[in-house]
Design an enzyme around this catalytic site. Structure first.
Site, PDB file in Angstrom:
ATOM      1  N   ASP A 168       0.850  -1.185   0.000  1.00  0.00           N
ATOM      2  CA  ASP A 168       0.000   0.000   0.000  1.00  0.00           C
ATOM      3  C   ASP A 168       0.887   1.238   0.000  1.00  0.00           C
ATOM      4  O   ASP A 168       2.117   1.136  -0.062  1.00  0.00           O
ATOM      5  CB  ASP A 168      -0.978  -0.013   1.181  1.00  0.00           C
ATOM      6  N   HIS A 239      -2.750   3.000  -4.486  1.00  0.00           N
ATOM      7  CA  HIS A 239      -2.180   2.460  -3.248  1.00  0.00           C
ATOM      8  C   HIS A 239      -0.759   1.954  -3.483  1.00  0.00           C
ATOM      9  O   HIS A 239      -0.379   0.895  -2.972  1.00  0.00           O
ATOM     10  CB  HIS A 239      -3.075   1.341  -2.692  1.00  0.00           C
ATOM     11  N   GLU A 302      -9.935   2.331  -5.303  1.00  0.00           N
ATOM     12  CA  GLU A 302      -9.611   3.714  -4.945  1.00  0.00           C
ATOM     13  C   GLU A 302      -8.442   4.277  -5.755  1.00  0.00           C
ATOM     14  O   GLU A 302      -7.372   4.538  -5.227  1.00  0.00           O
ATOM     15  CB  GLU A 302      -9.301   3.794  -3.443  1.00  0.00           C
ATOM     16  N   TRP A 368     -16.704  -4.675  -2.078  1.00  0.00           N
ATOM     17  CA  TRP A 368     -16.631  -4.055  -0.746  1.00  0.00           C
ATOM     18  C   TRP A 368     -17.626  -2.913  -0.595  1.00  0.00           C
ATOM     19  O   TRP A 368     -17.946  -2.512   0.505  1.00  0.00           O
ATOM     20  CB  TRP A 368     -15.201  -3.592  -0.440  1.00  0.00           C
ATOM     21  N   TYR A 393     -16.150  -4.930   7.775  1.00  0.00           N
ATOM     22  CA  TYR A 393     -14.845  -4.312   8.068  1.00  0.00           C
ATOM     23  C   TYR A 393     -14.717  -4.210   9.590  1.00  0.00           C
ATOM     24  O   TYR A 393     -15.378  -3.408  10.241  1.00  0.00           O
ATOM     25  CB  TYR A 393     -14.732  -2.929   7.416  1.00  0.00           C
ATOM     26  N   TRP A 443      -8.580  -4.048   8.382  1.00  0.00           N
ATOM     27  CA  TRP A 443      -7.741  -2.937   7.910  1.00  0.00           C
ATOM     28  C   TRP A 443      -7.090  -2.325   9.145  1.00  0.00           C
ATOM     29  O   TRP A 443      -7.734  -2.211  10.208  1.00  0.00           O
ATOM     30  CB  TRP A 443      -8.594  -1.908   7.164  1.00  0.00           C
ATOM     31  N   THR A 444      -5.844  -1.912   9.002  1.00  0.00           N
ATOM     32  CA  THR A 444      -5.099  -1.609  10.228  1.00  0.00           C
ATOM     33  C   THR A 444      -4.633  -0.150  10.379  1.00  0.00           C
ATOM     34  O   THR A 444      -3.772   0.131  11.201  1.00  0.00           O
ATOM     35  CB  THR A 444      -3.875  -2.542  10.342  1.00  0.00           C
TER      36      THR A 444
HETATM   37  C1  ACM Z   1     -11.049  -0.990   0.184  1.00  0.00           C
HETATM   38  O1  ACM Z   1     -11.603  -0.920   1.263  1.00  0.00           O
HETATM   39  N1  ACM Z   1     -10.449   0.079  -0.327  1.00  0.00           N
HETATM   40  C2  ACM Z   1     -11.017  -2.203  -0.586  1.00  0.00           C
END
Ligand code: ACM
Length: 534
Positions: A168, A239, A302, A368, A393, A443-444
């Site tokens: 990322d 990313h 994104e 997502w 999430y 996600w962190t």
């Molecule tokens: C994402 O949450 N951007 C896949």
């Protein structure tokens, strides 16, 4: 019975099977892995040697069951696990472990105890084939040992896919032999935000780490031994700031970039030159060598088109290829990689934004952005793995209140996760068949330690596992079983969120969040998906 996930069918019986020091464990050679796992897991915790031999616990081959299906029959005299394939036998073994006292989940003995399981007859198979969890090791590196521990935790809950978000803006975590600067430069950043981005607080501490190729081989093999497939993600073409920081020629700007130190959707995306395509084709070659699983994720989420809109070479590409716009340019770029994977017998996975410029054939969609995207992808004939952010999430907060550590997103409660249904409404039977299953996502950005990861993951991941595995769901019954399951998690050293809220030491007053209402989240989703043109 207190197992999680709940088995499809169970019939309790009278009595218990009690283990003795001499109780044997045998398995059909094809199912030997389940027996080996039971021995390596139970012997340290129980002191039972579980020698080879007839009687006692038997793992037997049975025809006519699905690959992940098993039957477990415990009587006062014996325990029989039947399966047609190694994964089914392994899930039977996992269930057997849960039938024992929670101390069976410890890594060593705590004293003398009589080990027994209740007499029962179980027939069990999963509802969905894809029962996944994404872990974002790019934003926060998770050491190899912490990751192996999570693989054990996933398999304890009969989850079978670990989606590793390896790259990322803020970090590149995978050694690539041909391009050593990806990790030399890209694997660490100067500092990280403390709490939500809007507070402009930074921790002033370097953060980094990466997996060597042997680490990855070890992780993949360890996961395979537990019937977990690792799906690697190399996120393209957005990313990618960490990669561009390492190799500036991959980007669109002349100025050098740092590895990202802030969260959010970054504008620094890959350029569309032949050299950049060749670079990431080389990267994928090494990824293919390291990850033997069918699925490889190429990201695609994104991607701001700001730099491409300003870029002369990007405009030239669009003209030369007769494309309509930069959305189609993204699809063209991604198609190179997805075709490359398809030609090598793999299945490319990509986030649902890829549909915006025309979804390349053969791509499985990771949906997502809600049901609408999942339904559109299924209608367009694509396989779909759903991971709707408001429901799955697990970085989203678990309850109202400032005491939740780094509260972001809307509330994704334990009961909501337990009630989660991956199938969007309005699909035909055929289209429903395209929904392979779902993934929870850790996600962190706001989960800055393995301890906080435990807090955010559990017990919600146990509820998610039940939603993926079990046909029938009864939340009250789940809560009753969870009371025992928490003892298993305690024995495993998992620092889950207590039902009454965080322990004082689990709170993070130093890292303020940015909580939203569900209406705000739904508005955001509606705006994102209002103009979908596919
Ligand atoms: C994402 O949450 N951007 C896949």
């Amino acid at each position: 019975m207190t197992t999680i996930p709940a088995p499809s069918r169970r019939t309790p019986a009278e009595g218990r099977f009690t283990f003795a020091a001499a109780t044997p464990l045998t398995a059909d050679p094809m199912l030997a892995r389940a027996a080996a796992w039971l021995r390596e897991t139970l012997t340290p915790a129980t002191g039972l040697p579980l020698p080879e031999g007839p009687g006692g616990v038997e793992i037997r081959l049975a025809e006519g069951l699905g690959p992940e299906e098993y039957r477990l029959t415990a009587t006062a005299e014996s325990v029989l696990i039947e399966a047609a394939a190694p994964a089914g036998a392994f899930y039977g073994a996992q269930t057997l472990r849960q039938l024992l006292h929670p101390a069976a989940f410890r890594a060593g003995r705590t004293g003398e105890r009589t080990w027994s399981v209740p007499a029962v007859s179980i027939a069990d198979a999963p509802r969905y084939g894809w029962r996944g969890c994404l872990i974002d090791v790019a934003r926060r590196f998770l050491t190899k040992n912490d990751l192996l521990r999570y693989i054990d935790l996933l398999s304890t809950h009969k989850l079978n896919v670990l989606h590793l978000h390896l790259t990322d803006d803020q970090g590149w975590r995978l050694e690539i032999r041909k391009y050593p600067k990806l990790t030399e430069v890209g694997s660490w950043r100067r500092e990280s935000p403390l709490g939500a981005k809007r507070h402009r607080l930074f921790d002033g501490r370097p953060h980094g780490g990466f997996y060597s190729q042997d680490d990855i081989r070890e992780i993949v093999a360890y996961a395979a031994d537990r019937f977990v497939t690792v799906v690697p993600e190399i996120d393209l073409p957005g990313h990618t700031q960490a990669a561009i920081a390492a190799y500036p020629e991959l980007g669109n700007l002349d100025a050098p970039l740092n590895v990202g130190t802030d969260w959010g959707v970054g504008e620094n995306v890959l350029n569309v030159s032949d050299e950049t395509i060749a670079f990431f084709t080389d990267v994928l070659d090494e990824v293919l060598e390291l990850f033997p699983g069918e699925y490889i994720c190429v990201g695609g989420d994104e991607v701001p088109k700001t730099q491409w809109n300003e870029s002369v070479p990007a405009k030239e590409r669009i003209r030369e290829l007769g494309l309509r716009d930069t959305d189609e340019l993204q699809s063209w770029l991604i198609r190179h990689f997805t075709d490359y994977l398809l030609a090598r017998g793999r299945k490319p996975l990509g986030w649902d934004e890829l549909m915006e410029g025309g979804l390349p054939a053969g791509v499985t969609v990771a949906a997502w952005r809600g049901d609408k995207c999942a339904a559109l992808a299924a209608r367009a004939g694509h396989d779909v793995v759903v991971s709707p952010f408001a429901e799955t999430y697990l970085d989203f907060r678990q309850a109202e209140g400032d005491q939740e550590p780094v509260p972001i997103g809307s509330v994704t409660s334990l009961s909501a996760v337990h009630a989660f249904d991956p199938i969007p409404g309005g699909l035909t039977e055929d289209e429903r068949g395209r929904i392979l299953g779902a993934q929870a996502a850790l996600w962190t950005e706001h989960i800055d330690s393995p301890r906080l990861l435990d807090y955010m993951a559990f017990p919600r991941l146990a509820a998610f596992a039940e939603a993926m595995w079990s046909d029938e769901r009864d939340f009250e019954d789940f809560l009753a079983r969870l009371a025992v399951h928490e003892k298993r998690l305690d024995a495993l050293g998992v620092e889950y969120r207590p039902a009454a809220g965080p322990h004082p030491w689990q709170q993070r007053p130093d890292a303020p969040g940015h909580p939203r209402t569900r209406a705000e989240i739904d508005d955001k989703l509606a705006a994102w998906t209002a103009n979908l043109r596919f």
